[in-house]
Design a protein around this motif. Structure first.
Motif, short mmCIF file in Angstrom:
data_model
loop_
_atom_site.label_atom_id
_atom_site.label_comp_id
_atom_site.label_asym_id
_atom_site.label_seq_id
_atom_site.Cartn_x
_atom_site.Cartn_y
_atom_site.Cartn_z
N GLN A 1 -15.54 35.13 -5.33
CA GLN A 1 -14.78 36.24 -4.78
C GLN A 1 -14.27 37.21 -5.83
N MET A 2 -14.48 36.93 -7.10
CA MET A 2 -13.90 37.81 -8.10
C MET A 2 -14.53 39.20 -8.08
N ALA A 3 -13.66 40.19 -8.11
CA ALA A 3 -14.06 41.60 -8.21
C ALA A 3 -14.94 42.07 -7.05
N LEU A 4 -14.93 41.36 -5.94
CA LEU A 4 -15.73 41.78 -4.81
C LEU A 4 -14.85 42.54 -3.83
N PRO A 5 -15.40 43.54 -3.13
CA PRO A 5 -14.60 44.34 -2.23
C PRO A 5 -13.97 43.49 -1.13
N LEU B 1 -21.06 39.44 12.37
CA LEU B 1 -21.82 38.87 11.26
C LEU B 1 -20.97 38.84 9.99
N SER B 2 -21.17 37.83 9.17
CA SER B 2 -20.46 37.76 7.89
C SER B 2 -21.21 38.60 6.85
N THR B 3 -20.45 39.34 6.05
CA THR B 3 -21.07 40.31 5.13
C THR B 3 -20.39 40.31 3.77
N ILE B 4 -21.10 40.87 2.81
CA ILE B 4 -20.50 41.19 1.52
C ILE B 4 -21.26 42.37 0.93
N LEU B 5 -20.53 43.24 0.24
CA LEU B 5 -21.13 44.33 -0.50
C LEU B 5 -20.84 44.10 -1.97
N LEU B 6 -21.90 43.92 -2.74
CA LEU B 6 -21.76 43.60 -4.15
C LEU B 6 -22.18 44.80 -4.98
N SER B 7 -21.23 45.39 -5.71
CA SER B 7 -21.54 46.51 -6.59
C SER B 7 -21.84 45.96 -7.98
N LEU B 8 -23.10 46.05 -8.39
CA LEU B 8 -23.45 45.52 -9.71
C LEU B 8 -22.74 46.27 -10.82
N ARG B 9 -22.43 47.52 -10.57
CA ARG B 9 -21.69 48.30 -11.58
C ARG B 9 -20.34 47.66 -11.87
N GLU B 10 -19.75 47.05 -10.83
CA GLU B 10 -18.42 46.45 -10.98
C GLU B 10 -18.46 45.01 -11.47
N VAL B 11 -19.53 44.27 -11.14
CA VAL B 11 -19.52 42.84 -11.43
C VAL B 11 -20.54 42.39 -12.47
N ILE B 12 -21.31 43.32 -13.01
CA ILE B 12 -22.37 42.94 -13.93
C ILE B 12 -21.84 42.13 -15.11
N PHE C 1 -19.52 40.00 -15.16
CA PHE C 1 -19.16 38.63 -14.78
C PHE C 1 -20.37 37.70 -14.86
N GLY C 2 -21.55 38.30 -14.93
CA GLY C 2 -22.76 37.49 -15.01
C GLY C 2 -23.33 37.17 -13.65
N PRO C 3 -24.57 36.70 -13.62
CA PRO C 3 -25.28 36.47 -12.36
C PRO C 3 -24.72 35.35 -11.50
N ASN D 1 -32.65 42.80 -17.94
CA ASN D 1 -31.73 41.70 -18.21
C ASN D 1 -32.33 40.44 -17.60
N GLU D 2 -32.87 39.59 -18.44
CA GLU D 2 -33.65 38.45 -17.97
C GLU D 2 -32.86 37.51 -17.06
N SER D 3 -31.62 37.22 -17.44
CA SER D 3 -30.82 36.28 -16.64
C SER D 3 -30.48 36.85 -15.28
N TRP D 4 -30.15 38.14 -15.23
CA TRP D 4 -29.84 38.78 -13.96
C TRP D 4 -31.09 38.90 -13.09
N GLU D 5 -32.21 39.28 -13.69
CA GLU D 5 -33.43 39.42 -12.91
C GLU D 5 -33.83 38.07 -12.29
N LYS D 6 -33.75 37.01 -13.08
CA LYS D 6 -34.11 35.68 -12.58
C LYS D 6 -33.16 35.26 -11.47
N ALA D 7 -31.86 35.56 -11.63
CA ALA D 7 -30.88 35.19 -10.61
C ALA D 7 -31.12 35.95 -9.31
N LEU D 8 -31.46 37.24 -9.41
CA LEU D 8 -31.76 38.01 -8.20
C LEU D 8 -33.01 37.47 -7.51
#
Length: 234
Positions: A6-10, A74-85, A87-89, A112-119
């Motif tokens: 939940q950190m830094a998420l809207p 429905l349950s939702t989340i909006l993740l802004s990578l600009r805000e949470v990048i 924090f790591g994947p 970014n290898e770690s982020w790409e793999k996580a996505l």
């Protein structure tokens, strides 16, 4: 299953970032598609890729998708990578427990290898009926210079929309429309004045509109150019 971080998420979504407020119109192809995707969510995995430069309204569509999905229970989340990048994947861990996941600005993690793999791994975990994924980027998948070919391939699986940037006329019209939704009268002349004197960034303009709305209510004054000048110290 891990619970979503939940950190830094809207926590809340803007009340006026809806499909009806979208500058392209509620009947636009992209809005119609996103509504239909949410209707068909239980039949198949739904994936949409939105791309466009500058003020194209991509983020607005993500907010609107979440709002529309919440209205359907429905349950939702909006993740802004600009805000949470930073924090790591790990912020993606557990998000597959949700129904609708919207991820803004995926181009920021290209290379970014770690982020790409996580996505990529999240995409695979989330890929099942009952799930809807919407991502935005500034360019098409094959132009992002991703280091993981499999992620580029995943980004081409669904429906892709290239959305044009907003012109000054579009922005003026959007400001007038957004003001009207708030019960505030903003003339075309005042909207164009704001565009000539302030940043043309749509988010910044909407923040200014919010300030003018409060000032107008407090002073019981209509929005005129002199009032706007005084309120914004222009």
């Amino acid at each position: 299953m891990m619970q979503p971080m939940q950190m830094a998420l809207p926590v809340t979504l803007p009340d006026d970032e809806t499909f009806s407020a979208y500058f392209g119109g509620e009947g636009s192809l992209e809005v119609t598609h996103l509504k239909n995707a949410l209707e068909a969510i239980h039949q198949d995995f739904q994936f949409t890729y939105l791309c466009g430069l500058g003020d194209s309204g991509k983020s607005h569509l993500l907010y609107a998708t979440c709002i529309h999905a919440q209205e359907q229970g429905l349950s939702t989340i909006l993740l802004s990578l600009r805000e949470v990048i930073n924090f790591g994947p790990a912020v993606l861990d557990g998000l597959e427990a949700l129904d609708v996941v919207c991820i803004d600005d995926v181009h920021l993690v290209a290379g970014n290898e770690s982020w790409e793999k996580a996505l990529f791994n999240f995409f695979n975990r989330f890929n099942e009926p009952g799930k809807c994924l919407v991502v935005t980027a500034d360019l098409l998948p094959n132009m992002l210079n991703l280091s993981l070919p499999d992620l580029e391939s995943r980004f081409t699986w669904g429906t892709t929309f290239q959305i044009r940037s907003m012109s000054d006329d579009d922005k003026a019209e959007a400001l007038v429309k957004r003001a009207k939704m708030r019960g505030l009268e903003l003339s075309d002349e005042c909207a164009r004045f704001l565009l000539t004197r302030l940043s043309r960034d749509m988010r910044a303009l909407l923040d200014v509109l919010d300030k003018l709305d409060h000032a107008s209510m407090a002073a019981q004054r209509k929005l005129t150019i002199p009032f706007i000048k005084t309120t914004l110290n222009l």
